[in-house]
Design a protein around this motif. Structure first.
Motif, PDB file in Angstrom:
ATOM      1  N   MET A  81       0.407  -0.843  -0.003  1.00 22.47           N
ATOM      2  CA  MET A  81      -0.342  -0.087   0.033  1.00 22.47           C
ATOM      3  C   MET A  81       0.461   0.975  -0.531  1.00 22.47           C
ATOM      4  O   MET A  81       2.350   1.305  -0.013  1.00 22.47           O
ATOM      5  CB  MET A  81      -1.029  -0.028   1.534  1.00 22.47           C
ATOM      6  CG  MET A  81      -1.627  -1.068   1.712  1.00 22.47           C
ATOM      7  SD  MET A  81      -2.701  -0.531  -0.166  1.00 22.47           S
ATOM      8  CE  MET A  81      -4.112   0.103   0.191  1.00 22.47           C
ATOM      9  N   VAL A  82       0.152   2.282  -0.046  1.00 23.38           N
ATOM     10  CA  VAL A  82       0.915   3.766  -0.011  1.00 23.38           C
ATOM     11  C   VAL A  82       1.220   4.008   1.044  1.00 23.38           C
ATOM     12  O   VAL A  82       1.306   3.926   1.923  1.00 23.38           O
ATOM     13  CB  VAL A  82       0.053   4.753  -0.144  1.00 23.38           C
ATOM     14  CG1 VAL A  82       0.917   6.303  -1.168  1.00 23.38           C
ATOM     15  CG2 VAL A  82      -0.833   4.769  -1.952  1.00 23.38           C
ATOM     16  N   ASP A  83       2.998   4.043   0.376  1.00 26.34           N
ATOM     17  CA  ASP A  83       3.517   5.086   1.985  1.00 26.34           C
ATOM     18  C   ASP A  83       3.916   6.191   1.891  1.00 26.34           C
ATOM     19  O   ASP A  83       3.994   6.192   0.513  1.00 26.34           O
ATOM     20  CB  ASP A  83       5.213   4.036   1.494  1.00 26.34           C
ATOM     21  CG  ASP A  83       6.535   4.369   3.297  1.00 26.34           C
ATOM     22  OD1 ASP A  83       6.686   4.879   3.058  1.00 26.34           O
ATOM     23  OD2 ASP A  83       5.898   3.674   3.660  1.00 26.34           O
ATOM     24  N   SER A  84       4.352   6.721   2.725  1.00 32.25           N
ATOM     25  CA  SER A  84       4.082   8.053   2.901  1.00 32.25           C
ATOM     26  C   SER A  84       4.874   8.830   2.075  1.00 32.25           C
ATOM     27  O   SER A  84       5.137  10.044   1.825  1.00 32.25           O
ATOM     28  CB  SER A  84       4.360   8.390   4.724  1.00 32.25           C
ATOM     29  OG  SER A  84       5.926   8.126   4.924  1.00 32.25           O
ATOM     30  N   ARG A  85       6.180   7.992   2.089  1.00 38.01           N
ATOM     31  CA  ARG A  85       7.623   9.081   0.994  1.00 38.01           C
ATOM     32  C   ARG A  85       6.553   9.233  -0.195  1.00 38.01           C
ATOM     33  O   ARG A  85       7.449   9.719  -0.489  1.00 38.01           O
ATOM     34  CB  ARG A  85       8.787   8.041   1.624  1.00 38.01           C
ATOM     35  CG  ARG A  85       9.070   8.317   2.844  1.00 38.01           C
ATOM     36  CD  ARG A  85      10.186   6.785   3.075  1.00 38.01           C
ATOM     37  NE  ARG A  85       9.511   5.027   3.053  1.00 38.01           N
ATOM     38  CZ  ARG A  85      10.506   4.592   2.797  1.00 38.01           C
ATOM     39  NH1 ARG A  85      12.190   4.667   3.165  1.00 38.01           N
ATOM     40  NH2 ARG A  85       9.767   2.754   3.174  1.00 38.01           N
ATOM     41  N   TRP A  86       5.849   7.951  -0.741  1.00 37.05           N
ATOM     42  CA  TRP A  86       6.050   7.808  -1.941  1.00 37.05           C
ATOM     43  C   TRP A  86       4.267   8.954  -1.892  1.00 37.05           C
ATOM     44  O   TRP A  86       4.042   9.152  -3.364  1.00 37.05           O
ATOM     45  CB  TRP A  86       5.132   6.973  -2.209  1.00 37.05           C
ATOM     46  CG  TRP A  86       6.159   5.468  -2.924  1.00 37.05           C
ATOM     47  CD1 TRP A  86       6.612   4.805  -1.690  1.00 37.05           C
ATOM     48  CD2 TRP A  86       6.632   5.563  -3.929  1.00 37.05           C
ATOM     49  NE1 TRP A  86       7.771   4.291  -2.567  1.00 37.05           N
ATOM     50  CE2 TRP A  86       7.802   4.541  -4.035  1.00 37.05           C
ATOM     51  CE3 TRP A  86       6.006   6.284  -5.645  1.00 37.05           C
ATOM     52  CZ2 TRP A  86       8.604   4.221  -4.747  1.00 37.05           C
ATOM     53  CZ3 TRP A  86       7.651   5.696  -6.319  1.00 37.05           C
ATOM     54  CH2 TRP A  86       7.929   4.735  -5.635  1.00 37.05           C
ATOM     55  N   ARG A  87       3.611   9.262  -1.173  1.00 33.73           N
ATOM     56  CA  ARG A  87       2.276  10.510  -1.828  1.00 33.73           C
ATOM     57  C   ARG A  87       2.630  11.771  -1.832  1.00 33.73           C
ATOM     58  O   ARG A  87       1.919  12.134  -3.203  1.00 33.73           O
ATOM     59  CB  ARG A  87       1.942  10.822  -0.453  1.00 33.73           C
ATOM     60  CG  ARG A  87       1.509   9.461   0.982  1.00 33.73           C
ATOM     61  CD  ARG A  87       0.845   9.880   1.875  1.00 33.73           C
ATOM     62  NE  ARG A  87       0.329   8.986   2.943  1.00 33.73           N
ATOM     63  CZ  ARG A  87      -0.800   8.109   2.049  1.00 33.73           C
ATOM     64  NH1 ARG A  87      -1.721   8.356   1.163  1.00 33.73           N
ATOM     65  NH2 ARG A  87      -1.211   7.332   3.338  1.00 33.73           N
ATOM     66  N   THR A  88       4.081  12.571  -2.238  1.00 34.74           N
ATOM     67  CA  THR A  88       3.782  13.515  -2.853  1.00 34.74           C
ATOM     68  C   THR A  88       4.395  13.408  -4.604  1.00 34.74           C
ATOM     69  O   THR A  88       3.878  13.268  -5.488  1.00 34.74           O
ATOM     70  CB  THR A  88       5.019  14.051  -2.290  1.00 34.74           C
ATOM     71  OG1 THR A  88       5.114  14.797  -0.762  1.00 34.74           O
ATOM     72  CG2 THR A  88       5.218  15.201  -3.375  1.00 34.74           C
ATOM     73  N   VAL A  89       4.948  12.134  -4.992  1.00 35.99           N
ATOM     74  CA  VAL A  89       5.294  11.565  -6.090  1.00 35.99           C
ATOM     75  C   VAL A  89       4.132  10.549  -6.924  1.00 35.99           C
ATOM     76  O   VAL A  89       3.855  11.199  -8.090  1.00 35.99           O
ATOM     77  CB  VAL A  89       6.501  10.113  -6.076  1.00 35.99           C
ATOM     78  CG1 VAL A  89       6.656   9.826  -7.257  1.00 35.99           C
ATOM     79  CG2 VAL A  89       7.565  10.957  -5.006  1.00 35.99           C
ATOM     80  N   LEU A  90       3.287   9.912  -6.020  1.00 34.88           N
ATOM     81  CA  LEU A  90       1.973  10.054  -6.844  1.00 34.88           C
ATOM     82  C   LEU A  90       1.401  11.064  -7.157  1.00 34.88           C
ATOM     83  O   LEU A  90       0.377  10.871  -7.513  1.00 34.88           O
ATOM     84  CB  LEU A  90       1.182   8.756  -5.562  1.00 34.88           C
ATOM     85  CG  LEU A  90       2.370   7.585  -5.709  1.00 34.88           C
ATOM     86  CD1 LEU A  90       1.016   6.628  -4.509  1.00 34.88           C
ATOM     87  CD2 LEU A  90       2.452   7.106  -6.797  1.00 34.88           C
TER      88      LEU A  90
ATOM     89  N   GLU B 273      -1.381  -4.427  -2.468  1.00 37.10           N
ATOM     90  CA  GLU B 273      -0.285  -4.932  -2.246  1.00 37.10           C
ATOM     91  C   GLU B 273       0.249  -6.559  -2.286  1.00 37.10           C
ATOM     92  O   GLU B 273      -0.775  -7.187  -3.826  1.00 37.10           O
ATOM     93  CB  GLU B 273      -1.954  -6.070  -0.707  1.00 37.10           C
ATOM     94  CG  GLU B 273      -2.281  -5.681  -0.086  1.00 37.10           C
ATOM     95  CD  GLU B 273      -1.990  -4.858   0.800  1.00 37.10           C
ATOM     96  OE1 GLU B 273      -0.988  -5.361   0.785  1.00 37.10           O
ATOM     97  OE2 GLU B 273      -2.279  -3.885   2.224  1.00 37.10           O
ATOM     98  N   TRP B 274       1.038  -7.032  -2.408  1.00 38.56           N
ATOM     99  CA  TRP B 274       1.251  -8.611  -2.906  1.00 38.56           C
ATOM    100  C   TRP B 274       1.021  -9.292  -2.192  1.00 38.56           C
ATOM    101  O   TRP B 274       0.438 -10.131  -0.846  1.00 38.56           O
ATOM    102  CB  TRP B 274       3.112  -8.298  -2.123  1.00 38.56           C
ATOM    103  CG  TRP B 274       4.209  -9.688  -2.556  1.00 38.56           C
ATOM    104  CD1 TRP B 274       3.898 -10.299  -1.081  1.00 38.56           C
ATOM    105  CD2 TRP B 274       4.972  -9.339  -3.971  1.00 38.56           C
ATOM    106  NE1 TRP B 274       4.609 -11.647  -2.415  1.00 38.56           N
ATOM    107  CE2 TRP B 274       5.183 -11.114  -3.381  1.00 38.56           C
ATOM    108  CE3 TRP B 274       4.725  -9.006  -4.355  1.00 38.56           C
ATOM    109  CZ2 TRP B 274       5.749 -11.500  -4.308  1.00 38.56           C
ATOM    110  CZ3 TRP B 274       5.817  -9.637  -5.540  1.00 38.56           C
ATOM    111  CH2 TRP B 274       6.407 -10.722  -5.414  1.00 38.56           C
TER     112      TRP B 274
END
Length: 370
Positions: free
Chosen positions: A1-10, A104-105
C-alpha cells in the motif's frame, strides 16, 4: 500500500509526465487535429481518472476494490494511448508507480505485468508486422514482464527485511528500556524494603519505605515514557550535566554512598540518542555499584571536548574480573547490564570500556565521538 514517502511522488508524477507528453505531441504534430484529437481526449481521460480515483479525497479511494478498478482503468487508458502513439510508453512511469505502491503483494504482480505489457508494446512500436517483428515484440514484452515483476519481488523482499530489522531493533530498545527502568527500579525498591525491615527505629523504617515508594513512582513514569519512545524525565527540561547531578544526588541520598560529579569542557547540544545512552549508562553503573561493589566512594566525570563526549563512573569497591564478566554476559549467563550499555552506546556510534580488577574497584567509561 501507499507509503508516506510516496504520497508526494504519486500526487504529482502522473500530471507532470502527462503534461510533458501532451506538450511534446502538440509541438510535433500541431495542426494534425484528426490525429491529435483522440490522443488529447485519451490524455484528458487519463488525467481525470487519476484526479477522481486518487487525488480527490474520497473516503472510498483506498478500498481494495477501488484500487483494483483504478489500476485496471489506468492500464487500459495507457494502452490505448500507446497504440495510437508509442511515445506514451513514458506514461508507464506513472502507471508503474501506482502498481508498485497501491496493490498488496502478491496481487501487485498483476498490474505490474499489465503495465509491463504496455511498456513492451511502446518499445516495440517501430517493429515491422512480419513474423520476425511479431517475435521481437513478444520477446520485448516478456522481457519487460520478467524484469518488472522481478523488481517487484525484490522490493517486496527488501521491505520484509527492513520490517524484520525494525522489529528486532524495537525489541532490543524495549529490552534495554525495561532493564534500565523496571529492573533497576525493582532492585532499588527491594534494597529499600530490606533496609526498612532491618531498621532499628520507626523514623529509619519510614525513610526507607518512602524511598521505595518514590522509586516505584519514578519507575512507573519512566516505563510509560519508554514504551512511547520519549526522552527520560531527567532529560526532559534540563541538560545532561544537570540530569547526572540529580541522578547522583538521589542515588547517594538513597544509598548513603558519597557520589561526586565533575563536568569539564564546554557543554554543547548533543543528539537525544547520545544523551539517553550516557544517562542510562550512569544509572546502570550506579545500580551495579549498589548491588555488587560494596564501595565507599563514587566519582562521576563528564568531559566534553573537540573529540567528543565521555562519561566515567569510578568506584573504590571490590571490583571483578572484567573479561570473565563480559564473556558471561555474551553467553547469556551473566547480567544484561553490560549488554544494554554497550548496545545503547553502539547505537549512538560510541563505545563502552570497562576496567576492573578484583579488590581494585571498577571504572565504567562511555565514549561517543563528536
Amino acid at each position: 500500500m501507499v507509503d508516506s514517502r510516496w504520497r508526494t511522488v504519486l500526487a504529482v508524477t502522473p500530471y507532470i509526465v502527462l503534461g510533458l507528453l501532451v506538450a511534446f505531441m502538440l509541438l510535433a504534430q500541431w495542426g494534425q487535429w484528426a490525429r491529435l484529437t483522440p490522443i488529447l481526449a485519451l490524455c484528458a481521460a487519463y488525467g481525470l481518472w487519476v484526479l477522481v480515483m486518487r487525488t480527490l479525497p474520497f473516503r472510498w479511494r483506498d478500498r481494495p476494490s477501488a484500487i483494483a478498478v483504478f489500476l485496471a482503468g489506468a492500464i487500459v487508458l495507457n494502452l490505448l494511448l500507446v497504440l495510437r502513439e508509442g511515445s506514451f510508453g513514458f506514461l508507464a512511469i506513472a502507471t508503474f508507480s501506482f502498481a508498485y505502491s497501491l496493490a498488496e503483494w502478491p496481487w501487485e504482480l498483476l498490474p505490474v505485468a499489465g503495465t509491463a505489457v504496455v511498456a513492451g508494446l511502446a518499445q516495440s512500436s517501430g517493429f515491422r508486422a512480419d513474423p520476425a517483428g511479431v517475435a521481437g515484440t513478444i520477446a520485448v514484452i516478456l522481457l519487460n514482464i520478467v524484469v518488472m515483476c522481478g523488481l517487484s519481488f525484490g522490493l517486496h523482499r527488501a521491505e520484509q527485511n527492513l520490517h524484520r530489522t525494525a522489529v528486532h531493533d524495537e525489541r532490543a530498545r524495549l529490552a534495554r528500556e525495561i532493564h534500565d527502568t523496571l529492573a533497576q527500579g525493582f532492585t532499588g525498591i527491594i534494597t529499600q524494603l530490606q533496609a526498612a525491615e532491618q531498621a532499628s527505629d520507626d523514623a529509619a523504617r519510614r525513610r526507607h519505605t518512602e524511598s521505595a515508594l518514590a522509586l516505584a513512582r519514578d519507575g512507573l513514569a519512566e516505563a510509560r515514557r519508554s514504551v512511547q519512545a520519549l526522552r527520560p524525565t531527567a532529560l526532559e527540561q534540563t541538560s545532561l550535566g544537570d540530569a547526572l547531578t540529580g541522578v547522583a544526588h538521589s542515588w547517594s541520598t538513597r544509598t548513603g554512598i558519597p557520589a561526586a560529579l565533575t563536568v569539564t569542557g564546554t557543554a554543547r547540544p548533543l543528539p537525544t540518542e547520545t544523551e539517553v545512552a550516557l544517562l542510562r549508562t550512569a544509572q546502570e553503573a550506579l545500580t551495579n555499584i549498589e548491588k555488587h561493589a560494596a564501595a565507599r566512594r563514587v566519582t562521576i566525570a563528564l568531559r566534553t571536548d573537540a573529540a567528543g563526549v565521555s562519561l566515567e563512573v569510578r568506584d573504590d569497591g571490590r571490583g571483578f574480573d572484567a573479561v570473565e564478566r563480559v564473556q558471561r554476559a555474551a553467553e547469556g549467563s551473566g547480567g544484561y547490564g553490560l549488554i544494554a550499555m554497550r548496545e545503547r552506546l553502539e547505537a549512538a556510534a560510541g563505545r563502552l570500556v570497562v576496567e576492573a580488577r578484583p579488590g581494585r574497584g571498577t571504572v565504567v567509561r562511555a565514549e561517543v565521538p563528536a
